[in-house]
Design a protein around this motif. Structure first.
Motif, PDB file in Angstrom:
ATOM      1  N   PRO A 141     -39.190  60.406  36.327  1.00 37.40           N
ATOM      2  CA  PRO A 141     -38.167  61.100  35.519  1.00 37.40           C
ATOM      3  C   PRO A 141     -37.343  60.150  34.653  1.00 37.40           C
ATOM      4  O   PRO A 141     -37.209  60.354  33.446  1.00 37.40           O
ATOM      5  N   VAL A 142     -36.772  59.108  35.274  1.00 35.54           N
ATOM      6  CA  VAL A 142     -36.070  58.081  34.503  1.00 35.54           C
ATOM      7  C   VAL A 142     -37.084  56.988  34.185  1.00 35.54           C
ATOM      8  O   VAL A 142     -37.704  56.423  35.086  1.00 35.54           O
ATOM      9  N   LEU A 143     -37.270  56.711  32.917  1.00 34.34           N
ATOM     10  CA  LEU A 143     -38.293  55.748  32.514  1.00 34.34           C
ATOM     11  C   LEU A 143     -38.106  54.411  33.233  1.00 34.34           C
ATOM     12  O   LEU A 143     -36.997  53.859  33.243  1.00 34.34           O
ATOM     13  N   PRO A 144     -39.167  53.880  33.826  1.00 31.44           N
ATOM     14  CA  PRO A 144     -39.059  52.637  34.610  1.00 31.44           C
ATOM     15  C   PRO A 144     -39.088  51.396  33.719  1.00 31.44           C
ATOM     16  O   PRO A 144     -39.977  50.547  33.820  1.00 31.44           O
ATOM     17  N   LEU A 145     -38.113  51.291  32.834  1.00 32.27           N
ATOM     18  CA  LEU A 145     -38.008  50.160  31.912  1.00 32.27           C
ATOM     19  C   LEU A 145     -36.748  49.374  32.258  1.00 32.27           C
ATOM     20  O   LEU A 145     -35.652  49.937  32.278  1.00 32.27           O
ATOM     21  N   ASN A 146     -36.896  48.087  32.504  1.00 38.61           N
ATOM     22  CA  ASN A 146     -35.764  47.254  32.927  1.00 38.61           C
ATOM     23  C   ASN A 146     -35.242  46.451  31.740  1.00 38.61           C
ATOM     24  O   ASN A 146     -35.825  45.431  31.357  1.00 38.61           O
ATOM     25  N   VAL A 147     -34.128  46.903  31.168  1.00 38.72           N
ATOM     26  CA  VAL A 147     -33.604  46.260  29.962  1.00 38.72           C
ATOM     27  C   VAL A 147     -33.052  44.867  30.235  1.00 38.72           C
ATOM     28  O   VAL A 147     -32.963  44.039  29.317  1.00 38.72           O
ATOM     29  N   THR A 148     -32.677  44.574  31.481  1.00 29.39           N
ATOM     30  CA  THR A 148     -32.127  43.246  31.766  1.00 29.39           C
ATOM     31  C   THR A 148     -33.186  42.155  31.619  1.00 29.39           C
ATOM     32  O   THR A 148     -32.841  40.979  31.447  1.00 29.39           O
ATOM     33  N   ARG A 149     -34.454  42.529  31.690  1.00 26.57           N
ATOM     34  CA  ARG A 149     -35.518  41.542  31.467  1.00 26.57           C
ATOM     35  C   ARG A 149     -35.447  40.966  30.055  1.00 26.57           C
ATOM     36  O   ARG A 149     -35.854  39.829  29.818  1.00 26.57           O
ATOM     37  N   TYR A 150     -34.931  41.769  29.141  1.00 25.84           N
ATOM     38  CA  TYR A 150     -34.855  41.294  27.756  1.00 25.84           C
ATOM     39  C   TYR A 150     -33.790  40.205  27.601  1.00 25.84           C
ATOM     40  O   TYR A 150     -33.896  39.361  26.707  1.00 25.84           O
ATOM     41  N   THR A 151     -32.771  40.217  28.447  1.00 27.92           N
ATOM     42  CA  THR A 151     -31.755  39.169  28.358  1.00 27.92           C
ATOM     43  C   THR A 151     -32.385  37.804  28.583  1.00 27.92           C
ATOM     44  O   THR A 151     -32.200  36.865  27.787  1.00 27.92           O
ATOM     45  N   THR A 152     -33.136  37.691  29.665  1.00 26.58           N
ATOM     46  CA  THR A 152     -33.818  36.430  29.967  1.00 26.58           C
ATOM     47  C   THR A 152     -34.829  36.087  28.888  1.00 26.58           C
ATOM     48  O   THR A 152     -34.941  34.925  28.465  1.00 26.58           O
ATOM     49  N   ALA A 153     -35.565  37.095  28.427  1.00 28.41           N
ATOM     50  CA  ALA A 153     -36.593  36.857  27.413  1.00 28.41           C
ATOM     51  C   ALA A 153     -35.981  36.358  26.107  1.00 28.41           C
ATOM     52  O   ALA A 153     -36.512  35.441  25.459  1.00 28.41           O
ATOM     53  N   LEU A 154     -34.868  36.953  25.701  1.00 28.22           N
ATOM     54  CA  LEU A 154     -34.199  36.522  24.474  1.00 28.22           C
ATOM     55  C   LEU A 154     -33.733  35.072  24.584  1.00 28.22           C
ATOM     56  O   LEU A 154     -33.895  34.275  23.649  1.00 28.22           O
ATOM     57  N   MET A 155     -33.161  34.731  25.726  1.00 27.15           N
ATOM     58  CA  MET A 155     -32.673  33.367  25.911  1.00 27.15           C
ATOM     59  C   MET A 155     -33.836  32.376  25.940  1.00 27.15           C
ATOM     60  O   MET A 155     -33.757  31.283  25.357  1.00 27.15           O
ATOM     61  N   GLN A 156     -34.930  32.755  26.602  1.00 26.92           N
ATOM     62  CA  GLN A 156     -36.105  31.881  26.632  1.00 26.92           C
ATOM     63  C   GLN A 156     -36.665  31.672  25.229  1.00 26.92           C
ATOM     64  O   GLN A 156     -37.028  30.546  24.853  1.00 26.92           O
ATOM     65  N   ALA A 157     -36.744  32.750  24.460  1.00 24.99           N
ATOM     66  CA  ALA A 157     -37.269  32.638  23.097  1.00 24.99           C
ATOM     67  C   ALA A 157     -36.372  31.739  22.249  1.00 24.99           C
ATOM     68  O   ALA A 157     -36.856  30.915  21.467  1.00 24.99           O
ATOM     69  N   MET A 158     -35.068  31.890  22.399  1.00 26.27           N
ATOM     70  CA  MET A 158     -34.147  31.059  21.625  1.00 26.27           C
ATOM     71  C   MET A 158     -34.254  29.590  22.027  1.00 26.27           C
ATOM     72  O   MET A 158     -34.193  28.689  21.178  1.00 26.27           O
TER      73      MET A 158
END
Length: 416
Positions: free
Chosen positions: A270-287
């Protein structure tokens, strides 16, 4: 389409054919005899330049790995879910099964489809699961994905038996044994998909959260090859797959089961199983992969990523208080989840001939148009050495990161 706007498409039409067909065609060619160093090895044939005909037998001929392993897996998933449908199963979200044509010519089939329906797809699609090449080995899984799909992939991997391993060992167990991130104690996944398969249009034009998973070989044993050794050769035949790569077709079965479970999790939860906090780490790693001469030029982007992390944590916290019986509340939350990835699309792309490279965080850089790069426009600017352009691209990336974090804010607290 104007010719000057299609310089990345093949200028000479080509059709892969087998040796038998080539011999028949080549024997009718006339004109000057071909120089010795340009002659092929077909028997009982005199090679002539001829007119505009070209005879060839290249790596696309049979393709038992690329793409037939993926096609077979797709058909099996379709068969199983079709049988479930006949037995009364109705998914919460619609499922669409696509088999694209003209992929090797420049992803023409999928991109043309996406360009025609980009508004509908952009408004509705949750995720695109790519199965171009399902099995290129029999050792473990290899994953490229959007960061927010990390946790659901791990969840599914824990549910599926690993191919060619002792009973009780899951895909996740094998993955952790052979390809673990020792810093996070999690399996390694690559973020960003690139342009080498039909996920490209969904990544760069639609803005959905997508993944590509395949079974692969033992990199520690075989070394870091650019691809499996028979890639796009005439040796990609059924007997090779049966005798060498996947004798019992257990890797095919495992990938099919993994894709099937992922499909059900994404369509049924029902609630999409997408974890937005993973993007925080990913953004920092990319930077952190960016190495400008003046590191302080990245400070605005770093500040935006830190703010993104705080908002993402608040967003996940709100999910714990959702009323599971209130479909409107769940729908509003899911809509915010879907908007996050789309918020990273720059409508102008990377400019000039690169307007289709729209994802600010993960897209092919101009210096490597095959693999995904983190903050590619900034990376290209750093390579150019133009300090003004570097600052400009950092400002653009900062703008879109802040735009993305705004999609996660509460509606009644949007301007805080």
């Amino acid at each position: 389409m104007k010719e000057d706007s299609s310089r990345f498409l093949p200028k000479i039409p080509a059709q892969p054919i087998g040796y038998g067909e080539a011999q028949i065609i080549l024997q009718y060619l006339q004109g000057r005899e071909v120089a010795v160093e340009w002659r092929g090895t077909l028997s009982n044939l005199t090679y002539h330049y001829g007119g505009e005909l070209r005879g060839a037998s290249d790596s696309w001929t049979l393709g038992s790995v690329d793409p037939t392993s993926g096609t077979a897996t797709l058909l099996e998933i379709t068969r199983v879910l079709g049988q479930m449908y006949k037995n009364g199963f109705r998914p919460r979200r619609s499922l669409m099964f696509c088999s694209w044509g003209a992929e090797e010519y420049g992803l023409l089939g999928s991109v043309e489809y996406i360009q025609e329906y980009v508004k509908v797809l952009g408004a509705r699609i949750v995720s695109y699961l790519n199965v171009d090449l399902a099995v290129q080995g029999n050792y473990t899984v290899d994953v490229k994905t959007s960061p927010i799909l990390f946790d659901i992939i791990v969840q599914a991997a824990k549910m599926i038996p690993s191919a060619y391993d002792p009973a009780g060992q899951t895909v996740y167990d094998k993955w952790m044994n052979v390809n673990r991130n020792n810093m996070t104690n999690e399996p390694n996944m690559r973020y960003g998909l690139g342009s080498s398969s039909d996920y490209y249009g969904f990544d760069q034009l639609v803005g959905s959260s997508n993944m590509d998973i395949r079974y692969t070989y033992d990199v520690a044993y075989h070394g870091k090859l650019s691809s499996y050794p028979l890639y796009h050769t005439s040796y990609e035949v059924f007997s090779m797959m049966k005798n060498l790569m996947d004798p019992d077709f257990m890797a095919h079965r495992t990938i099919g089961q993994l894709w099937g479970v992922l499909t059900l999790l994404l369509s049924e939860t029902p609630v999409l199983p997408l974890n937005v906090t993973r993007y925080t780490t990913a953004l920092m790693q990319a930077m952190n992969t960016l190495k400008p001469k003046d590191p302080t030029v990245l400070d605005p982007l770093r500040s935006a990523i830190n703010d993104f992390g705080n908002v993402a944590q608040d967003f996940v916290g709100r999910s714990k208080s959702l009323d599971s019986e209130n479909p409107y509340e769940i729908r509003a939350y899911n809509d915010q989840l879907l908007q996050l990835e789309r918020a990273f699309l720059n409508p102008l792309g990377q400019g000039d001939d690169y307007t289709d490279l729209k994802h600010i965080v993960y897209a092919p850089a101009k210096i490597n148009q095959y693999a995904a790069d983190g903050f590619p426009a900034i990376s290209d600017a750093i390579v150019s050495g133009d300090s003004t352009e570097i600052a400009n691209q950092v400002a653009i990336a900062t703008y879109f990161v802040r735009g993305a974090l705004s999609t996660l804010k509460e509606f009644n607290n949007f301007f805080s």
